[in-house]
Write an enzyme that holds these catalytic residues in place. Structure first.
Site, PDB file in Angstrom:
ATOM      1  CG  ASN A   9      44.412  34.242  48.180  1.00  0.00           C
ATOM      2  OD1 ASN A   9      45.485  34.731  47.721  1.00  0.00           O
ATOM      3  ND2 ASN A   9      44.549  34.291  49.635  1.00  0.00           N
ATOM      4  CD1 TRP A  10      44.842  31.818  42.085  1.00  0.00           C
ATOM      5  CD2 TRP A  10      46.312  32.592  40.438  1.00  0.00           C
ATOM      6  NE1 TRP A  10      44.278  31.751  40.886  1.00  0.00           N
ATOM      7  CE2 TRP A  10      44.915  32.185  39.682  1.00  0.00           C
ATOM      8  CE3 TRP A  10      47.267  33.070  39.833  1.00  0.00           C
ATOM      9  CZ2 TRP A  10      45.106  32.299  38.328  1.00  0.00           C
ATOM     10  CZ3 TRP A  10      47.233  33.110  38.432  1.00  0.00           C
ATOM     11  CH2 TRP A  10      45.965  32.616  37.736  1.00  0.00           C
ATOM     12  CE  LYS A  11      45.693  31.063  50.439  1.00  0.00           C
ATOM     13  NZ  LYS A  11      45.708  30.251  51.760  1.00  0.00           N
ATOM     14  CG  HIS A  91      44.508  35.899  54.113  1.00  0.00           C
ATOM     15  ND1 HIS A  91      45.511  35.109  54.655  1.00  0.00           N
ATOM     16  CD2 HIS A  91      43.920  35.152  53.236  1.00  0.00           C
ATOM     17  CE1 HIS A  91      45.016  33.695  54.143  1.00  0.00           C
ATOM     18  NE2 HIS A  91      43.965  33.687  53.105  1.00  0.00           N
ATOM     19  CD  GLU A  93      47.776  31.968  54.072  1.00  0.00           C
ATOM     20  OE1 GLU A  93      48.053  32.743  52.940  1.00  0.00           O
ATOM     21  OE2 GLU A  93      47.011  31.086  53.952  1.00  0.00           O
ATOM     22  CD  GLU A 159      39.948  33.356  53.987  1.00  0.00           C
ATOM     23  OE1 GLU A 159      39.433  32.794  52.999  1.00  0.00           O
ATOM     24  OE2 GLU A 159      40.849  33.760  54.247  1.00  0.00           O
ATOM     25  N   GLY A 165      43.505  25.943  54.187  1.00  0.00           N
ATOM     26  CA  GLY A 165      44.299  25.146  53.836  1.00  0.00           C
ATOM     27  C   GLY A 165      44.568  23.754  54.744  1.00  0.00           C
ATOM     28  CB  SER A 204      39.288  23.861  53.555  1.00  0.00           C
ATOM     29  OG  SER A 204      40.283  23.863  54.300  1.00  0.00           O
ATOM     30  N   GLY A 225      41.370  29.319  48.244  1.00  0.00           N
ATOM     31  CA  GLY A 225      42.764  29.277  48.106  1.00  0.00           C
ATOM     32  C   GLY A 225      43.276  28.073  47.277  1.00  0.00           C
ATOM     33  N   GLY A 226      43.616  26.945  47.910  1.00  0.00           N
ATOM     34  CA  GLY A 226      44.249  25.851  47.337  1.00  0.00           C
ATOM     35  C   GLY A 226      43.534  25.473  46.046  1.00  0.00           C
TER      36      GLY A 226
HETATM   37  P1  PGA Z   1      42.063  27.457  51.108  1.00  0.00           P
HETATM   38  O1  PGA Z   1      42.604  29.113  51.478  1.00  0.00           O
HETATM   39  O2  PGA Z   1      40.954  27.612  50.420  1.00  0.00           O
HETATM   40  O3  PGA Z   1      43.125  26.802  50.738  1.00  0.00           O
HETATM   41  O4  PGA Z   1      41.768  26.938  52.521  1.00  0.00           O
HETATM   42  C1  PGA Z   1      41.689  30.248  51.667  1.00  0.00           C
HETATM   43  C2  PGA Z   1      42.296  31.435  51.826  1.00  0.00           C
HETATM   44  O5  PGA Z   1      43.393  31.519  52.575  1.00  0.00           O
HETATM   45  O6  PGA Z   1      41.780  32.353  51.613  1.00  0.00           O
END
Ligand code: PGA
Length: 245
Positions: A9-11, A91, A93, A159, A165, A204, A225-226
């Protein structure tokens, strides 16, 4: 779909198409046991789709209608016509920043399944809820949209909000409990066939914790994500998963 699923997930990254194409090219590795998908921002999807050969493409969101007067939105039908296979929905966010409700999430899930996309439904609670033993209650509410679903392939990504993150993953044994809770919940109350659901973990994930998380939790993959923005790190994660039995 293969045995494991790794989704990046590149956000809202990276800042240019040039960087996005470079990153996608570096990640485009061939795999045996693992389905790999990347979810870039909408703007880059078509160009990346034309470049990659081994991995699949997903989106980070979509609207709940296929066409019409909905300024600024992207429909499931548009994504389908572009060759997108997966869509992340709900998600945390988006639930937090865009105030996406369970009803909105439900409508999006239904529409994506109808059109033949694979939704990746994100579920998980806050640390306070975990401290009060409310995780399963939160999950029951978030999983409710799946109860009425009769067909289609779908992914549930557990999640925990506080693990996203932060460099802090959930305890793999805790993830294991949640994975089996989700499976049991869907089996008991859902209409969808068990083998059409994949349960993965996100929060993470990196190349150091991936082996332990997958081996101890029995999750069938990860949402990253990251670490998915660093091609070397992401490819390492894929390779480690590939080598698991
Ligand atoms: P993260 O993000 O790996 O940076 O914790 C995961 C996500 O938001 O799907």
């Amino acid at each position: 779909m293969k045995k494991y699923l790794v989704v990046g997930n590149w956000k809202m990254n990276p800042a240019s198409l040039k960087e996005a194409l470079f990153l996608a090219g570096e990640i485009d590795v061939r795999t045996k046991n693992t389905t790999v998908a990347i979810c870039p921002p909408f703007l880059y999807i078509e160009s990346i789709k034309n470049k990659i050969k081994n991995i699949k493409i997903g989106a980070q969101n979509c609207f709940w209608e296929n066409k019409g007067a909905f300024t600024g939105e992207i429909s499931p039908l548009m994504l389908k016509n572009l060759g997108v296979e997966f869509v992340i929905i709900g998600h945390s966010e988006r639930r937090k920043n865009l105030k996406e409700t369970d009803k909105i999430v439900e409508d999006k899930i239904k529409k994506t399944l109808q059109i033949g996309l694979i939704p990746i439904l994100c579920v998980g609670g806050a640390k306070k809820q975990k401290a009060k033993n409310l995780t399963f209650k939160v999950l029951r509410k978030q999983l409710a949209p799946l109860i009425e679903i009769k067909k289609g392939f779908l992914i549930v990504a557990y999640e925990p909000i506080w693990a996203i993150g932060r460099g802090e993953t959930e305890d793999p044994l805790e993830i294991k409990k949640v994975v089996s809770f989700i499976r049991e919940f869907l089996k008991a109350s859902g209409k969808i066939k068990e083998n059409y659901v994949r349960i993965i973990y996100g929060g993470s994930i990196d190349s150091k914790n991936i082996k332990k998380v997958i081996e101890s939790s029995k999750a069938e993959g990860v949402l990253v994500g990251g670490a998915s923005l660093n091609s070397k790190e992401f490819v390492k994660i894929i390779k480690i998963i590939e080598d698991l039995k």
